[in-house]
Design a protein around this motif. Structure first.
Motif, PDB file in Angstrom:
ATOM      1  N   GLU A 284      32.115  21.153  34.070  1.00 58.72           N
ATOM      2  CA  GLU A 284      30.804  20.588  33.039  1.00 58.72           C
ATOM      3  C   GLU A 284      31.646  18.951  33.012  1.00 58.72           C
ATOM      4  OE1 GLU A 284      30.962  22.962  30.282  1.00 58.72           O
ATOM      5  OE2 GLU A 284      30.714  24.654  30.785  1.00 58.72           O
ATOM      6  N   PHE A 285      32.994  18.631  33.111  1.00 53.54           N
ATOM      7  CA  PHE A 285      33.473  17.514  32.643  1.00 53.54           C
ATOM      8  C   PHE A 285      32.752  16.480  33.290  1.00 53.54           C
ATOM      9  CE2 PHE A 285      37.028  20.226  31.503  1.00 53.54           C
ATOM     10  CZ  PHE A 285      38.020  18.806  30.829  1.00 53.54           C
ATOM     11  N   GLY A 286      32.103  15.559  32.565  1.00 48.14           N
ATOM     12  CA  GLY A 286      31.222  14.231  33.284  1.00 48.14           C
ATOM     13  C   GLY A 286      29.958  14.458  32.358  1.00 48.14           C
ATOM     14  N   ASN A 287      29.711  16.093  32.348  1.00 43.58           N
ATOM     15  CA  ASN A 287      28.770  15.769  31.582  1.00 43.58           C
ATOM     16  C   ASN A 287      28.474  17.279  30.203  1.00 43.58           C
ATOM     17  OD1 ASN A 287      26.671  15.994  33.995  1.00 43.58           O
ATOM     18  ND2 ASN A 287      28.444  17.528  34.690  1.00 43.58           N
ATOM     19  N   GLY A 288      29.672  16.865  29.664  1.00 44.88           N
ATOM     20  CA  GLY A 288      29.798  17.300  28.163  1.00 44.88           C
ATOM     21  C   GLY A 288      30.340  18.200  28.253  1.00 44.88           C
ATOM     22  N   ALA A 289      31.859  18.451  28.812  1.00 45.70           N
ATOM     23  CA  ALA A 289      32.970  19.225  28.318  1.00 45.70           C
ATOM     24  C   ALA A 289      33.537  19.199  26.639  1.00 45.70           C
ATOM     25  CB  ALA A 289      33.808  19.498  29.239  1.00 45.70           C
ATOM     26  N   ILE A 290      33.188  20.598  26.291  1.00 46.87           N
ATOM     27  CA  ILE A 290      34.426  20.715  24.953  1.00 46.87           C
ATOM     28  C   ILE A 290      35.863  20.580  24.543  1.00 46.87           C
ATOM     29  CG2 ILE A 290      34.570  23.127  24.402  1.00 46.87           C
ATOM     30  CD1 ILE A 290      33.209  22.906  21.990  1.00 46.87           C
ATOM     31  N   GLU A 291      36.457  21.058  26.530  1.00 47.34           N
ATOM     32  CA  GLU A 291      37.575  20.760  25.941  1.00 47.34           C
ATOM     33  C   GLU A 291      37.414  19.065  26.249  1.00 47.34           C
ATOM     34  OE1 GLU A 291      36.584  23.909  28.343  1.00 47.34           O
ATOM     35  OE2 GLU A 291      35.653  21.794  28.226  1.00 47.34           O
ATOM     36  N   GLY A 292      37.615  18.519  26.623  1.00 48.97           N
ATOM     37  CA  GLY A 292      37.066  16.529  26.591  1.00 48.97           C
ATOM     38  C   GLY A 292      37.502  16.326  25.166  1.00 48.97           C
ATOM     39  N   VAL A 293      36.678  16.511  24.403  1.00 50.60           N
ATOM     40  CA  VAL A 293      36.747  16.123  23.448  1.00 50.60           C
ATOM     41  C   VAL A 293      38.222  17.264  22.006  1.00 50.60           C
ATOM     42  CG1 VAL A 293      35.072  16.158  20.660  1.00 50.60           C
ATOM     43  CG2 VAL A 293      34.205  16.169  22.873  1.00 50.60           C
ATOM     44  N   ALA A 294      37.736  18.205  22.766  1.00 45.30           N
ATOM     45  CA  ALA A 294      39.381  18.795  22.232  1.00 45.30           C
ATOM     46  C   ALA A 294      40.882  18.651  21.904  1.00 45.30           C
ATOM     47  CB  ALA A 294      38.937  20.143  21.468  1.00 45.30           C
ATOM     48  N   GLY A 295      40.640  18.375  22.296  1.00 43.27           N
ATOM     49  CA  GLY A 295      42.039  17.818  23.849  1.00 43.27           C
ATOM     50  C   GLY A 295      42.973  16.301  23.183  1.00 43.27           C
ATOM     51  N   PRO A 296      41.291  15.513  23.537  1.00 41.01           N
ATOM     52  CA  PRO A 296      41.935  14.066  23.308  1.00 41.01           C
ATOM     53  C   PRO A 296      41.813  14.058  21.477  1.00 41.01           C
ATOM     54  CG  PRO A 296      40.593  13.810  25.074  1.00 41.01           C
ATOM     55  CD  PRO A 296      40.807  15.494  24.253  1.00 41.01           C
ATOM     56  N   GLU A 297      41.263  14.483  20.605  1.00 37.01           N
ATOM     57  CA  GLU A 297      41.316  14.469  19.632  1.00 37.01           C
ATOM     58  C   GLU A 297      42.772  15.452  18.648  1.00 37.01           C
ATOM     59  OE1 GLU A 297      39.330  12.419  16.579  1.00 37.01           O
ATOM     60  OE2 GLU A 297      39.010  11.557  18.604  1.00 37.01           O
ATOM     61  N   ALA A 298      42.653  15.794  19.570  1.00 40.96           N
ATOM     62  CA  ALA A 298      43.957  16.250  19.081  1.00 40.96           C
ATOM     63  C   ALA A 298      45.212  15.675  19.256  1.00 40.96           C
ATOM     64  CB  ALA A 298      44.608  17.571  19.431  1.00 40.96           C
ATOM     65  N   ALA A 299      45.714  15.149  20.580  1.00 41.42           N
ATOM     66  CA  ALA A 299      46.689  14.198  21.045  1.00 41.42           C
ATOM     67  C   ALA A 299      47.085  13.090  19.976  1.00 41.42           C
ATOM     68  CB  ALA A 299      46.660  13.773  22.368  1.00 41.42           C
ATOM     69  N   ASN A 300      45.498  12.741  19.725  1.00 38.77           N
ATOM     70  CA  ASN A 300      45.591  11.256  18.669  1.00 38.77           C
ATOM     71  C   ASN A 300      45.831  11.697  17.693  1.00 38.77           C
ATOM     72  OD1 ASN A 300      44.307   9.102  17.188  1.00 38.77           O
ATOM     73  ND2 ASN A 300      42.432   9.707  17.396  1.00 38.77           N
ATOM     74  N   ASN A 301      45.654  12.211  16.661  1.00 35.97           N
ATOM     75  CA  ASN A 301      46.244  12.486  15.654  1.00 35.97           C
ATOM     76  C   ASN A 301      47.921  12.824  15.597  1.00 35.97           C
ATOM     77  OD1 ASN A 301      44.014  13.062  12.863  1.00 35.97           O
ATOM     78  ND2 ASN A 301      43.255  13.274  15.273  1.00 35.97           N
TER      79      ASN A 301
END
Length: 498
Positions: free
Chosen positions: A293-310
């Protein structure tokens, strides 16, 4: 126990209706500017700083902290729906978030970003609560030689890591250091680099430089690259987060927090590096169907970086509050805000202004809750903000920048100086020179000069005294490690983008 008592006192102060309103104002403004492409928290702090002079220090710092956190939240909206990050730390979120939105799962992507930001922000603020007082106690024992070493690390890492080119970053840092020398020497009383101009006799105000670089320069640069056509928004979609989405997201939220906070506490790239590392970790840990799913819309690819950001945003406050070292552009503006109120961030801050510090930390907890409540139900309003015509938006930014510059000393010369600095900022952005190292150099340069001259005076001019402290040697060794690791990570990042 002292930390717990201080935090309780901070909550009692931050929960006052007046401060709650200031916190709400800060997170609202921060989210709004995070949503708008090209307008980040640093620019907003620079614009609002001149008009907050009438506020008491605690209220002003709470507003700035709300803007800081709100900007981190808001950047995910444009990354997901517009594929245009509102600020640099949201670039990685666009990789998977925009693909989720195109697949009709924009609501799920926005929800996991908002909840992940709340979880990471809360956990990281707890870590800040525990780590900052202890580090401040250690920092109190540091001497001039130790401070010189710490600032050398901050200069080199910020200059080398914030930007695509090491040389350009260091050049921007050098320009900031030179500007910081303009004015009257605090020891000899001699004028330096004033060219006989009375307007430069008191030095160049950091607010003028910040507003010129972040507001005027950035505004001109972004406006020059905007197309006349309105941005094409992707509809949010009706598919909310399912139970499966939550089950897939919460490990990523925790991993992102564990990656982001330590990265934020050291001068090694801040949230930008943390989000990349989190995305790389999530992609590597994914198995089977989820990996595809990575490269096609994996939810983990949004959840992890946004958590790391904050989480990194909270981590950045550790060296800021305990050592007075800003490691990002927004943190540099926070230091400038402290200095405007004659408050020096550093080891003595917890002893001399403990009430303010603990109220600030308590406001971060409150602001996190406010942001979660605001972001989930009001996402439609934030999307509407994206429809503001860009000419009106940037014309307003330039107008407020000019008014803010005039309000510093109420002299027309400051407005002219603002224009000159803004043009410098425009050409720096145009030719790839990062502006953040310049601001860091301007703020820390005078402090570094003072500590360096003090250390050499104690040693009667012997330069070897700069490596005489075991702490200083340890810091320089850490500097070498940081550059080796950062070079490896840059190579990894380049290989991943091919």
């Amino acid at each position: 126990m002292d930390s717990l008592a201080g935090l309780v006192h901070g909550f009692s102060a931050a929960a006052q209706p007046e401060f709650l309103l200031y916190a709400l104002f800060g997170v609202l403004v921060g989210t709004a500017v995070g949503v708008l492409p090209g307008i980040g928290p640093a620019m907003t702090l620079a614009l609002l700083m001149p008009i907050t002079y009438q506020l008491e220090p605690t209220a002003a710092i709470i507003v700035f902290a709300g803007i800081y956190y709100g900007g981190m939240y808001g950047g995910s909206t444009t990354s997901i729906l517009l594929n245009t990050p509102g600020e640099s730390a949201s670039i990685v979120t666009a990789l998977e978030g925009n693909l989720m939105a195109k697949a009709g799962r924009g609501a799920a992507a926005l929800a996991t970003a908002a909840i992940g930001s709340f979880v990471a922000g809360t956990i990281a603020t707890m870590a800040l609560t525990l780590a900052a007082p202890g580090l401040a106690e250690v920092a109190v024992r540091l001497g001039p030689v130790d401070y010189v070493a710490v600032m050398v690390v901050a200069f080199l890492t910020v200059g080398a890591l914030l930007g695509a080119s090491v040389l350009r970053g260091l050049a921007a840092l050098g320009l900031g250091l030179i500007i910081g020398l303009v004015g009257v020497d605090g020891i000899s009383g001699q004028s330096r680099y004033t060219f006989g101009l009375p307007v430069l006799g008191d030095g160049i105000d950091v607010v003028l430089v910040a507003v010129g670089l972040f507001a005027v320069g950035e505004g001109l640069y972004v406006a020059s690259r905007l197309r006349h056509d309105p941005p094409e928004l992707i509809k949010i979609g009706a598919n909310r987060m399912s139970r499966e989405d939550v089950g897939r997201s919460w490990p990523s939220w925790l991993r992102g927090t564990m990656i982001g906070f330590p990265i934020g506490t050291i001068p090694a790239g801040g949230a930008d590096l943390a989000t990349f590392l989190s995305y790389a970790a999530e992609r590597k840990l994914a198995k089977g169907k989820r990996r595809a799913e990575f490269g096609n819309g994996a939810i983990e690819g949004v959840a992890g970086p946004e958590a790391a950001n904050n989480a990194a945003a909270a981590g950045v406050l550790v060296p800021l509050l305990t050592l007075g070292l800003p490691t990002t552009a927004t943190a540099a503006m926070m230091v400038a805000a402290f200095q405007r109120y004659q408050i020096a961030p550093g080891p003595q801050l917890f002893a001399e202004n403990s009430a303010l510090v603990w109220t600030l930390i308590a406001s971060l907890y409150i602001g996190n809750v406010m942001l979660l409540v605001l972001n989930l139900p009001l996402v439609g309003i934030w999307v509407t903000i994206l429809q503001i015509p860009r000419p009106y938006l940037y014309a307003g930014i330039l107008l407020f920048a000019a008014l803010g510059a005039f309000a510093v000393n109420f002299t027309p010369a400051d407005v002219f100086l603002l224009l000159v600095i803004g043009l410098i900022g425009f050409f720096m952005r145009r030719y790839g020179y990062p502006v953040a190292p310049m601001v860091v150099g301007l703020i820390l340069g005078p402090i570094f000069e003072r500590q360096l001259r003090r250390a050499l005076a104690i040693a009667e001019g012997d330069p070897l005294t700069l490596i005489s402290s075991p702490f200083a040697v340890l810091v320089y060794a850490a500097l070498v490690i940081i550059f080796v690791v950062s070079a490896w990570l840059r190579r990894r990042r380049s290989a991943a983008s091919v």
